[in-house]
Design an enzyme around this catalytic site. Structure first.
Site, PDB file in Angstrom:
ATOM      1  CE  LYS A  66      -4.523   1.734   2.164  1.00  0.00           C
ATOM      2  NZ  LYS A  66      -5.092   1.638   2.919  1.00  0.00           N
ATOM      3  NE  ARG A  90     -15.914  -6.039   9.314  1.00  0.00           N
ATOM      4  CZ  ARG A  90     -15.123  -6.900   8.655  1.00  0.00           C
ATOM      5  NH1 ARG A  90     -15.274  -8.501   8.876  1.00  0.00           N
ATOM      6  NH2 ARG A  90     -14.247  -7.260   8.039  1.00  0.00           N
ATOM      7  CE  LYS A 125     -17.252   2.739   0.341  1.00  0.00           C
ATOM      8  NZ  LYS A 125     -15.958   1.843   0.876  1.00  0.00           N
ATOM      9  CD  GLU A 152     -11.556   1.943   8.058  1.00  0.00           C
ATOM     10  OE1 GLU A 152     -11.525   2.670   6.699  1.00  0.00           O
ATOM     11  OE2 GLU A 152     -10.635   0.611   7.467  1.00  0.00           O
ATOM     12  CD  GLU A 167     -18.801  -6.042  -2.207  1.00  0.00           C
ATOM     13  OE1 GLU A 167     -18.472  -5.079  -3.456  1.00  0.00           O
ATOM     14  OE2 GLU A 167     -18.093  -5.918  -1.360  1.00  0.00           O
TER      15      GLU A 167
END
Length: 250
Positions: A66, A90, A125, A152, A167
């Site tokens: 990244k 999460r 989204k 995050e 997904e």
């Protein structure tokens, strides 16, 4: 490998270990906060708003990949400033209202700094993805210094989490080249999941209203259950509360 090279390798390894430890400790701090908030809510409201949590750390290899994409220098300070999702947490909640409750509780923690909020629930989204994202800065106390580490946080319902997992699997299977028809069905599934969330929350409120008006509600108000121990509130205390007298914190 010469002794100097061995020593240099050890230093580099220790530096990488310490760097990754910062993010691990930041996740531990957040998980402890979430556990406390969940137990407090359970004791006061008799249900758990948080179903479960899952944390993850990016691997050093993923971090470097990244960093290369972003064009950053290969230094710890560059990694820290350019990559904000090395640590991820999460949180899966029971209902949509719980998501915002958890978010508000995070914002009220004086030692946390909220850097960014992305609300994909109010503004999904284009593919149908829904979740609330927070980027928070967590203080971590090492043996020789204090660090402020970014984590995050993704907060979503069970239905949102199930959809996101499906997904991800589909995109992985098709190597990101998903047929248009399947993409449309995924979006429809996201809308169905959202409708289910709203319906389940409405049912939850109806059940709570019925429970509050039941004959057993008065007896439950006289009992405390803390850490699997049941206590009965003394009649004298109940009389004080009934008379509107305020108990001193002393």
């Amino acid at each position: 490998m010469s002794p100097d090279q061995v020593e240099q390798f050890k230093r580099i390894k220790n530096d990488i270990t310490r760097f990754m430890m910062m993010y691990k400790f930041a996740l531990s701090e957040l998980e402890t906060k979430i556990e406390i908030l969940n137990e407090e809510f359970h004791l006061l409201h008799d249900y758990n708003p948080i179903e479960h949590t899952k944390s993850r750390l990016k691997s050093p290899e993923s971090i470097l990949k990244k960093l290369y994409r972003k064009g950053g220098d290969i230094t710890f300070s560059s990694i820290k400033s350019n990559i904000k999702d090395i640590a991820g947490l999460r949180i899966t909640c029971s209902f949509i209202s719980d998501i915002y409750w958890v978010s508000d509780m995070m914002k009220n923690q004086s030692d946390l700094r909220i850097l960014e909020v992305k609300d994909y629930i109010k503004n999904p989204k284009p593919n149908g993805y829904q979740s609330l994202h927070l980027l928070v800065e967590v203080p971590v106390f090492m043996s020789d210094r204090q660090e402020h580490v970014c984590v995050e946080i993704q907060i979503r319902t069970i239905a949102m989490d199930f959809w996101a997992s499906l997904e991800h699997k589909i995109f992985y299977k098709y190597n990101k080249s998903v047929p248009p028809q399947l993409l449309e069905e995924l979006k429809e599934a996201a809308e169905s999941a959202s409708a289910l969330d709203h319906k389940m929350e409405r049912l939850h409120h109806e059940v709570e209203a019925i429970k509050a008006g039941s004959d057993d509600a008065g007896e439950e108000m006289k009992r405390l259950i803390i850490d699997n121990q049941q206590f009965t509130i003394p009649a004298a205390l109940l009389e004080l509360i009934g008379d509107g007298q305020i108990l001193d914190n002393d």
